[in-house]
Design a protein around this motif. Structure first.
Motif, PDB file in Angstrom:
ATOM      1  N   LYS A   1       0.818  -1.218   0.000  1.00  0.00           N
ATOM      2  CA  LYS A   1       0.000   0.000   0.000  1.00  0.00           C
ATOM      3  C   LYS A   1       0.846   1.260   0.000  1.00  0.00           C
ATOM      4  N   ASN A   2       2.020   1.183   0.622  1.00  0.00           N
ATOM      5  CA  ASN A   2       2.810   2.384   0.808  1.00  0.00           C
ATOM      6  C   ASN A   2       4.026   2.460  -0.118  1.00  0.00           C
ATOM      7  N   VAL A   3       3.966   1.754  -1.239  1.00  0.00           N
ATOM      8  CA  VAL A   3       5.065   1.771  -2.204  1.00  0.00           C
ATOM      9  C   VAL A   3       4.702   2.662  -3.379  1.00  0.00           C
ATOM     10  N   GLU A   4       5.610   3.570  -3.744  1.00  0.00           N
ATOM     11  CA  GLU A   4       5.392   4.425  -4.898  1.00  0.00           C
ATOM     12  C   GLU A   4       6.725   4.757  -5.557  1.00  0.00           C
ATOM     13  N   ILE A   5       6.655   5.116  -6.833  1.00  0.00           N
ATOM     14  CA  ILE A   5       7.842   5.522  -7.584  1.00  0.00           C
ATOM     15  C   ILE A   5       7.743   7.009  -7.872  1.00  0.00           C
ATOM     16  N   ARG A   6       8.782   7.748  -7.489  1.00  0.00           N
ATOM     17  CA  ARG A   6       8.764   9.196  -7.648  1.00  0.00           C
ATOM     18  C   ARG A   6      10.019   9.667  -8.377  1.00  0.00           C
ATOM     19  N   THR A   7       9.889  10.814  -9.043  1.00  0.00           N
ATOM     20  CA  THR A   7      11.050  11.456  -9.654  1.00  0.00           C
ATOM     21  C   THR A   7      11.806  12.210  -8.569  1.00  0.00           C
ATOM     22  N   VAL A   8      13.101  11.999  -8.518  1.00  0.00           N
ATOM     23  CA  VAL A   8      13.947  12.647  -7.512  1.00  0.00           C
ATOM     24  C   VAL A   8      14.341  14.038  -8.000  1.00  0.00           C
ATOM     25  N   ASN A   9      14.238  15.024  -7.129  1.00  0.00           N
ATOM     26  CA  ASN A   9      14.715  16.369  -7.437  1.00  0.00           C
ATOM     27  C   ASN A   9      16.222  16.401  -7.164  1.00  0.00           C
ATOM     28  N   LEU A  10      17.001  16.250  -8.221  1.00  0.00           N
ATOM     29  CA  LEU A  10      18.451  16.138  -8.058  1.00  0.00           C
ATOM     30  C   LEU A  10      19.091  17.432  -7.575  1.00  0.00           C
ATOM     31  N   LYS A  11      18.370  18.556  -7.690  1.00  0.00           N
ATOM     32  CA  LYS A  11      18.900  19.831  -7.202  1.00  0.00           C
ATOM     33  C   LYS A  11      18.657  20.011  -5.705  1.00  0.00           C
ATOM     34  N   ASN A  12      17.799  19.132  -5.168  1.00  0.00           N
ATOM     35  CA  ASN A  12      17.534  19.166  -3.735  1.00  0.00           C
ATOM     36  C   ASN A  12      18.595  18.324  -3.028  1.00  0.00           C
ATOM     37  N   ARG A  13      19.408  18.965  -2.215  1.00  0.00           N
ATOM     38  CA  ARG A  13      20.548  18.275  -1.599  1.00  0.00           C
ATOM     39  C   ARG A  13      20.117  17.085  -0.759  1.00  0.00           C
ATOM     40  N   ALA A  14      19.012  17.218  -0.046  1.00  0.00           N
ATOM     41  CA  ALA A  14      18.551  16.135   0.827  1.00  0.00           C
ATOM     42  C   ALA A  14      18.101  14.925   0.012  1.00  0.00           C
ATOM     43  N   GLU A  15      17.330  15.179  -1.053  1.00  0.00           N
ATOM     44  CA  GLU A  15      16.851  14.069  -1.881  1.00  0.00           C
ATOM     45  C   GLU A  15      18.015  13.380  -2.594  1.00  0.00           C
ATOM     46  N   ARG A  16      18.932  14.176  -3.117  1.00  0.00           N
ATOM     47  CA  ARG A  16      20.084  13.597  -3.820  1.00  0.00           C
ATOM     48  C   ARG A  16      20.941  12.776  -2.853  1.00  0.00           C
ATOM     49  N   SER A  17      21.139  13.308  -1.660  1.00  0.00           N
ATOM     50  CA  SER A  17      21.937  12.611  -0.644  1.00  0.00           C
ATOM     51  C   SER A  17      21.300  11.279  -0.256  1.00  0.00           C
ATOM     52  N   GLU A  18      19.968  11.268  -0.198  1.00  0.00           N
ATOM     53  CA  GLU A  18      19.254  10.044   0.159  1.00  0.00           C
ATOM     54  C   GLU A  18      19.486   8.953  -0.881  1.00  0.00           C
ATOM     55  N   VAL A  19      19.444   9.341  -2.158  1.00  0.00           N
ATOM     56  CA  VAL A  19      19.711   8.374  -3.229  1.00  0.00           C
ATOM     57  C   VAL A  19      21.158   7.913  -3.166  1.00  0.00           C
ATOM     58  N   ASP A  20      22.059   8.846  -2.937  1.00  0.00           N
ATOM     59  CA  ASP A  20      23.482   8.530  -2.868  1.00  0.00           C
ATOM     60  C   ASP A  20      23.769   7.533  -1.749  1.00  0.00           C
ATOM     61  N   GLU A  21      23.159   7.749  -0.598  1.00  0.00           N
ATOM     62  CA  GLU A  21      23.373   6.843   0.535  1.00  0.00           C
ATOM     63  C   GLU A  21      22.817   5.452   0.241  1.00  0.00           C
ATOM     64  N   PHE A  22      21.657   5.394  -0.419  1.00  0.00           N
ATOM     65  CA  PHE A  22      21.085   4.088  -0.771  1.00  0.00           C
ATOM     66  C   PHE A  22      22.022   3.332  -1.706  1.00  0.00           C
ATOM     67  N   LEU A  23      22.549   4.029  -2.715  1.00  0.00           N
ATOM     68  CA  LEU A  23      23.430   3.372  -3.676  1.00  0.00           C
ATOM     69  C   LEU A  23      24.721   2.908  -3.020  1.00  0.00           C
ATOM     70  N   LYS A  24      25.230   3.677  -2.082  1.00  0.00           N
ATOM     71  CA  LYS A  24      26.446   3.261  -1.375  1.00  0.00           C
ATOM     72  C   LYS A  24      26.221   1.951  -0.629  1.00  0.00           C
ATOM     73  N   GLN A  25      25.021   1.775  -0.109  1.00  0.00           N
ATOM     74  CA  GLN A  25      24.696   0.516   0.574  1.00  0.00           C
ATOM     75  C   GLN A  25      24.713  -0.653  -0.394  1.00  0.00           C
ATOM     76  N   GLN A  26      24.481  -0.365  -1.682  1.00  0.00           N
ATOM     77  CA  GLN A  26      24.507  -1.405  -2.719  1.00  0.00           C
ATOM     78  C   GLN A  26      25.874  -1.443  -3.409  1.00  0.00           C
ATOM     79  N   GLU A  27      26.862  -0.749  -2.795  1.00  0.00           N
ATOM     80  CA  GLU A  27      28.223  -0.663  -3.334  1.00  0.00           C
ATOM     81  C   GLU A  27      28.245  -0.004  -4.716  1.00  0.00           C
ATOM     82  N   LEU A  28      27.391   1.024  -4.871  1.00  0.00           N
ATOM     83  CA  LEU A  28      27.335   1.811  -6.094  1.00  0.00           C
ATOM     84  C   LEU A  28      27.507   3.281  -5.744  1.00  0.00           C
ATOM     85  N   LEU A  29      27.638   4.105  -6.769  1.00  0.00           N
ATOM     86  CA  LEU A  29      27.757   5.544  -6.574  1.00  0.00           C
ATOM     87  C   LEU A  29      26.767   6.276  -7.468  1.00  0.00           C
TER      88      LEU A  29
END
Length: 346
Positions: A4-32
């Motif tokens: 019920k609580n799953v959705e796909i959204r476009t990330v605002n890459l100019k927003n530092r917080a949103e970009r950082s959140e994606v970056d941290e997730f990818l680091k957990q997957q050993e990506l950048l």
């Protein structure tokens, strides 16, 4: 498939917080999250990222799903949405750099593997005849000779250094084929660089200039986000680029020699040349390193030309570039390019 609580959204890459959140997730997957991404989608469950994928130019990249949610169809949905975004952007010929183990997933979307290197990177495209069509076009321009040479150049812009290297190859070859790197990541657009190379070599009757299109992989497009050992990036990039050259491009034109400028100071280019020599040996292609042309004991380089333009010393550029390049630089057409260089604070 989705909670019920799953959705796909476009990330605002100019927003530092949103970009950082994606970056941290990818680091957990050993990506950048690479700096050049233009568009990113993220799958959220209760505002926590569980998957993401991005676009740069006509390349899909940085695609990852949290291991806990793999096998639930999220990858398919994410890739489908990225493909839709690409088509809306007018990009129909698409590429993916990925780990070989992920190749099958993208092949299910109609992508075809071009080549793979050392179990570390695979390049795929969605046009089943892309590389074949490109080599077919090259074959129509084949010229036979005992020594058929190839050069790959960016020429940002075309200088006396580039001209000297080509003239040396021309004097020692029956036929010379030049490939201009085609991504528009350089300050001088690809069509301008191509034109300046043609104008600067028209006195050499055995030289033929080609657009590199999508199959000459530049440093700007090769992804480093999924290579765990960052010190291997240059080596893997070089092997992939050179392997495509050896497997597809050289046979189409009968190339048996490749010329490069000698590199003594830049460790990246030096390593690239070393890998090129070793890899092309497997394709019976000789690599010749030529000492760079010097003027007043300094090597002529495109970066030096851009530096002079940036400093407002365009008159000094006259001694570093052919007349055709200089005439372009002082033309009205070059105005926006010159202005961009001057305003570049890097």
């Amino acid at each position: 498939m989705y909670g019920k609580n799953v959705e796909i959204r476009t990330v605002n890459l100019k927003n530092r917080a949103e970009r950082s959140e994606v970056d941290e997730f990818l680091k957990q997957q050993e990506l950048l999250l690479e700096k050049d991404v233009e568009f990113t989608l993220a799958i959220y469950e209760d505002d926590k990222i569980i998957g993401t994928g991005s676009i740069t130019g006509n390349v899909l990249k940085c695609i990852a799903i949290d291991p806990e949610f793999q096998g639930e169809g999220f990858s398919n949905k994410l890739v489908s949405m990225l493909l839709s975004e690409q088509y809306q952007r007018g990009n129909s010929h698409l590429f993916i750099f990925t780990k070989p183990k992920n190749s099958k997933m993208f092949q299910d979307f109609g992508f075809k593997e071009i080549t793979s290197v050392d179990g570390q990177v695979t390049l795929l495209e969605n046009n089943p005849r892309g590389i074949e069509d490109y080599t077919s076009r090259l074959k129509s321009q084949r010229r036979d000779g005992k020594i058929v040479s190839g050069l790959v150049m960016n020429c940002n812009p075309f200088t006396f250094g580039h001209q000297y290297l080509i003239e040396t190859a021309s004097a020692n070859s029956d036929v010379v084929h030049i490939f201009v790197v085609w991504e528009d990541r350089s300050v001088f657009p690809s069509n301008v660089r191509y034109r300046l190379v043609k104008e600067g070599t028209k006195h050499l009757k055995n030289v033929f200039v080609h657009r590199g299109e999508n199959y000459i992989i530049s440093n700007s497009t090769f992804p480093s986000y999924f290579l765990k050992e960052k010190n291997s990036i240059v080596s893997i990039h070089a092997k992939l680029d050179v392997k495509i050259f050896g497997e597809f491009i050289a046979p189409a034109l009968g190339i048996n020699r490749r010329y490069v400028g000698q590199e003594l100071s830049d460790p990246v280019t030096k390593e690239y040349n070393t890998v090129m020599i070793e890899t092309l040996r497997d394709y019976n292609i000789e690599v010749i390193e030529i000492e760079r042309k010097k003027i007043h004991e300094a090597a002529v380089s495109a970066s030096r030309v851009r530096e002079l333009i940036r400093n407002g010393e365009i008159e000094k550029v006259r001694h570093l570039v052919p007349q055709t390049t200089y005439e372009f630089l002082i033309s009205e057409e070059a105005g926006p390019i010159v202005e961009k260089i001057i305003n570049d604070k890097k």
